[in-house]
Design a protein around this motif. Sequence first.
Motif, mmCIF file in Angstrom:
data_model
loop_
_atom_site.group_PDB
_atom_site.id
_atom_site.type_symbol
_atom_site.label_atom_id
_atom_site.label_comp_id
_atom_site.label_asym_id
_atom_site.label_seq_id
_atom_site.Cartn_x
_atom_site.Cartn_y
_atom_site.Cartn_z
ATOM 1 N N GLU A 16 8.553 -33.007 -101.474
ATOM 2 C CA GLU A 16 9.629 -32.265 -102.144
ATOM 3 C C GLU A 16 10.703 -33.199 -102.700
ATOM 4 O OE1 GLU A 16 11.041 -29.245 -99.492
ATOM 5 O OE2 GLU A 16 9.054 -28.283 -99.418
ATOM 6 N N ASN A 17 10.911 -34.348 -102.020
ATOM 7 C CA ASN A 17 11.994 -35.237 -102.456
ATOM 8 C C ASN A 17 11.524 -36.598 -102.947
ATOM 9 O OD1 ASN A 17 13.746 -33.235 -101.455
ATOM 10 N ND2 ASN A 17 13.602 -34.118 -99.405
ATOM 11 N N ASP A 18 10.396 -37.080 -102.415
ATOM 12 C CA ASP A 18 10.011 -38.463 -102.715
ATOM 13 C C ASP A 18 8.917 -38.529 -103.789
ATOM 14 O OD1 ASP A 18 11.657 -38.996 -100.538
ATOM 15 O OD2 ASP A 18 9.960 -38.845 -99.148
ATOM 16 N N THR A 19 8.981 -39.611 -104.575
ATOM 17 C CA THR A 19 7.923 -39.808 -105.558
ATOM 18 C C THR A 19 6.805 -40.660 -104.973
ATOM 19 O OG1 THR A 19 9.272 -41.581 -106.437
ATOM 20 C CG2 THR A 19 9.265 -39.507 -107.678
ATOM 21 N N LYS A 20 7.166 -41.541 -104.042
ATOM 22 C CA LYS A 20 6.121 -42.328 -103.380
ATOM 23 C C LYS A 20 6.517 -42.625 -101.934
ATOM 24 C CE LYS A 20 7.614 -46.839 -104.882
ATOM 25 N NZ LYS A 20 7.845 -47.752 -105.893
ATOM 26 N N PRO A 21 5.517 -42.942 -101.092
ATOM 27 C CA PRO A 21 5.815 -43.181 -99.676
ATOM 28 C C PRO A 21 6.711 -44.403 -99.466
ATOM 29 C CG PRO A 21 3.451 -42.876 -100.022
ATOM 30 C CD PRO A 21 4.068 -43.036 -101.369
ATOM 31 N N TYR A 22 7.495 -44.389 -98.404
ATOM 32 C CA TYR A 22 8.335 -45.544 -98.058
ATOM 33 C C TYR A 22 8.291 -45.714 -96.541
ATOM 34 C CZ TYR A 22 11.636 -41.918 -96.661
ATOM 35 O OH TYR A 22 12.201 -40.827 -96.060
ATOM 36 N N PHE A 23 8.763 -46.864 -96.054
ATOM 37 C CA PHE A 23 8.738 -47.111 -94.607
ATOM 38 C C PHE A 23 10.124 -46.942 -94.005
ATOM 39 C CE2 PHE A 23 4.785 -49.271 -95.724
ATOM 40 C CZ PHE A 23 3.965 -48.827 -94.701
ATOM 41 N N LYS A 24 10.168 -46.378 -92.796
ATOM 42 C CA LYS A 24 11.421 -46.243 -92.082
ATOM 43 C C LYS A 24 11.222 -46.797 -90.674
ATOM 44 C CE LYS A 24 15.129 -42.937 -91.449
ATOM 45 N NZ LYS A 24 15.554 -41.539 -91.457
ATOM 46 N N GLU A 25 12.224 -47.535 -90.179
ATOM 47 C CA GLU A 25 12.066 -48.164 -88.861
ATOM 48 C C GLU A 25 12.810 -47.390 -87.774
ATOM 49 O OE1 GLU A 25 12.676 -52.338 -88.516
ATOM 50 O OE2 GLU A 25 11.244 -52.801 -90.122
ATOM 51 N N TYR A 26 12.178 -47.323 -86.618
ATOM 52 C CA TYR A 26 12.773 -46.674 -85.449
ATOM 53 C C TYR A 26 12.563 -47.599 -84.249
ATOM 54 C CZ TYR A 26 12.167 -42.495 -88.339
ATOM 55 O OH TYR A 26 12.181 -41.586 -89.362
ATOM 56 N N THR A 27 13.538 -47.638 -83.349
ATOM 57 C CA THR A 27 13.360 -48.414 -82.132
ATOM 58 C C THR A 27 13.317 -47.458 -80.946
ATOM 59 O OG1 THR A 27 14.571 -50.194 -83.171
ATOM 60 C CG2 THR A 27 14.231 -50.375 -80.807
ATOM 61 N N VAL A 28 12.298 -47.643 -80.110
ATOM 62 C CA VAL A 28 12.093 -46.732 -78.971
ATOM 63 C C VAL A 28 12.132 -47.532 -77.675
ATOM 64 C CG1 VAL A 28 10.538 -45.015 -77.978
ATOM 65 C CG2 VAL A 28 10.583 -45.350 -80.445
ATOM 66 N N GLU A 29 12.813 -47.001 -76.676
ATOM 67 C CA GLU A 29 12.811 -47.603 -75.340
ATOM 68 C C GLU A 29 11.587 -47.033 -74.605
ATOM 69 O OE1 GLU A 29 14.972 -49.930 -73.961
ATOM 70 O OE2 GLU A 29 13.547 -49.871 -72.293
ATOM 71 N N THR A 30 10.634 -47.903 -74.297
ATOM 72 C CA THR A 30 9.389 -47.406 -73.702
ATOM 73 C C THR A 30 8.805 -48.459 -72.768
ATOM 74 O OG1 THR A 30 7.231 -46.459 -74.223
ATOM 75 C CG2 THR A 30 7.999 -48.192 -75.684
ATOM 76 N N HIS A 31 7.573 -48.263 -72.306
ATOM 77 C CA HIS A 31 6.919 -49.264 -71.472
ATOM 78 C C HIS A 31 5.537 -49.552 -71.998
ATOM 79 C CE1 HIS A 31 4.733 -45.914 -69.532
ATOM 80 N NE2 HIS A 31 5.872 -45.274 -69.736
ATOM 81 N N SER A 32 4.920 -50.639 -71.522
ATOM 82 C CA SER A 32 3.687 -51.114 -72.147
ATOM 83 C C SER A 32 2.519 -50.150 -71.952
ATOM 84 C CB SER A 32 3.323 -52.492 -71.597
ATOM 85 O OG SER A 32 3.057 -52.389 -70.214
ATOM 86 N N ASN A 33 2.583 -49.278 -70.951
ATOM 87 C CA ASN A 33 1.486 -48.346 -70.721
ATOM 88 C C ASN A 33 1.627 -47.045 -71.511
ATOM 89 O OD1 ASN A 33 -0.352 -49.647 -69.034
ATOM 90 N ND2 ASN A 33 0.977 -49.355 -67.256
ATOM 91 N N ALA A 34 2.714 -46.934 -72.284
ATOM 92 C CA ALA A 34 2.913 -45.717 -73.067
ATOM 93 C C ALA A 34 1.964 -45.717 -74.258
ATOM 94 C CB ALA A 34 4.349 -45.648 -73.559
ATOM 95 N N ALA A 35 1.581 -44.501 -74.690
ATOM 96 C CA ALA A 35 0.734 -44.390 -75.874
ATOM 97 C C ALA A 35 1.628 -44.291 -77.105
ATOM 98 C CB ALA A 35 -0.148 -43.159 -75.764
ATOM 99 N N VAL A 36 1.054 -44.619 -78.253
ATOM 100 C CA VAL A 36 1.815 -44.522 -79.504
ATOM 101 C C VAL A 36 2.318 -43.088 -79.695
ATOM 102 C CG1 VAL A 36 1.627 -44.705 -82.023
ATOM 103 C CG2 VAL A 36 0.604 -46.453 -80.572
ATOM 104 N N LEU A 37 1.486 -42.124 -79.287
ATOM 105 C CA LEU A 37 1.888 -40.716 -79.438
ATOM 106 C C LEU A 37 3.160 -40.411 -78.640
ATOM 107 C CD1 LEU A 37 1.149 -37.934 -80.645
ATOM 108 C CD2 LEU A 37 -0.108 -37.460 -78.558
ATOM 109 N N ASP A 38 3.278 -40.981 -77.427
ATOM 110 C CA ASP A 38 4.483 -40.769 -76.619
ATOM 111 C C ASP A 38 5.710 -41.244 -77.393
ATOM 112 O OD1 ASP A 38 2.853 -39.887 -74.568
ATOM 113 O OD2 ASP A 38 2.664 -41.891 -73.688
ATOM 114 N N CYS A 39 5.565 -42.400 -78.041
ATOM 115 C CA CYS A 39 6.690 -42.970 -78.783
ATOM 116 C C CYS A 39 7.031 -42.114 -80.006
ATOM 117 C CB CYS A 39 6.368 -44.398 -79.209
ATOM 118 S SG CYS A 39 5.949 -45.455 -77.825
ATOM 119 N N LEU A 40 5.969 -41.613 -80.686
ATOM 120 C CA LEU A 40 6.219 -40.746 -81.851
ATOM 121 C C LEU A 40 6.932 -39.464 -81.418
ATOM 122 C CD1 LEU A 40 2.860 -41.027 -83.841
ATOM 123 C CD2 LEU A 40 5.039 -42.085 -84.407
ATOM 124 N N ASN A 41 6.503 -38.915 -80.278
ATOM 125 C CA ASN A 41 7.180 -37.737 -79.725
ATOM 126 C C ASN A 41 8.640 -38.050 -79.447
ATOM 127 O OD1 ASN A 41 5.186 -35.787 -79.741
ATOM 128 N ND2 ASN A 41 4.322 -36.464 -77.777
#
Lengths: 233, 124
Positions: A13-38
């Motif tokens: 609806e707003n973008d003409t092409k994809p772009y990247f956005k950065e997020y920092t998450v406090e997590t641990h090494s046994n976490a799954a990527v999905l946990d971080c996305l959640n």
Amino acid sequence: MKVTFKIQRFNPENDTKPYFKEYTVETHSNAAVLDCLNDIRWHQDESLSFRRSCGHAICGSCAMNMNGKNGLACQTLIKDLKPGTVTVKPLPSFPIIKDLVVNLEKFYEKFNKITPYLINDGPVPQKERFQSPEQQKIIEESTTCILCASCTSSCPSFWADDDYLGPAALVKAFRYVFDTRDTAAEERLKVVNDKNGVFRCHTIFNCNEACPKDINITGHIAELKLALVTTKL
Amino acid sequence: MKKNIYEVGYRYHPGTVAWILHRLSGLALILYLVLHIWVIHNLDNPIGFNKVMGFLNEPLFKFLELGLWGVIVYHATNGLRIITVDFFTMKGAKFQKQMFWGAVAIGIVIFIAGAVPFVGHLVK
């Protein structure tokens, strides 16, 4: 530990092409990527879209491209990835609906082409249709496919021509062609023998690399190729 | 209708590298065959043929011949790897990475074995 995620965003609806956005998450090494996305969606940016359902690597909803490799976000742990920023992108080659959600219509269209259900017009038995352990062993690996589309979207033959059946549909074709209870092997082999069928596979092995269930996909496709050159249709 | 937005690309691994090199070496061989047929077609005219052959004896072409040998060896050894996958289906596909490195190793040996007389000829 703090992990930085570089996530590909796209809102039609707003973008003409994809772009990247950065997020920092406090997590641990046994976490799954999905946990971080959640975590990102629940605590940082609720506009982030991605598919997920079971979280136990059996529904295949959360397939995405992490650090350049396809896989399930719920199965990929932070410790399995290269240390540093984790780049998350939607599955390659499928049209992006929003952020990490892609349109899988073409994928299911190919899947339906190989009639992915048991066909047997013989008399219905009193009990189950019997299959010996040896007969089951042949199709065992191919039955573990969860249709996450990781393989098909990693396949350069599919990128070049999305009319190609793709690895997932071919593994399913294998599953029914070599099922001793099924009687429609010949019809399926005809579909697979089409110009958009099995011979568009150029043994690049991206599908084997991508499969989160570790199915030897190219091996199954090679088995279909061999069946086609050794049987008369 | 809005144009579909999508991207392609995937992390490289031995299988992809083998495939890309196989494609490129195949194209190089087609190019060579066209050149080769062009050279041969000059046979109907002895003077013209000698002229072409004189041109092809330049050091640059000697060097290119060595390259051609490398391209042939790679295309052949990796071709055998693909044939192995086709005939030893499950096992073949499972060991494709090892077979790629095997093909490269055998290829290097064959390349050197063929390159020694080549270079010896050049030095003479």
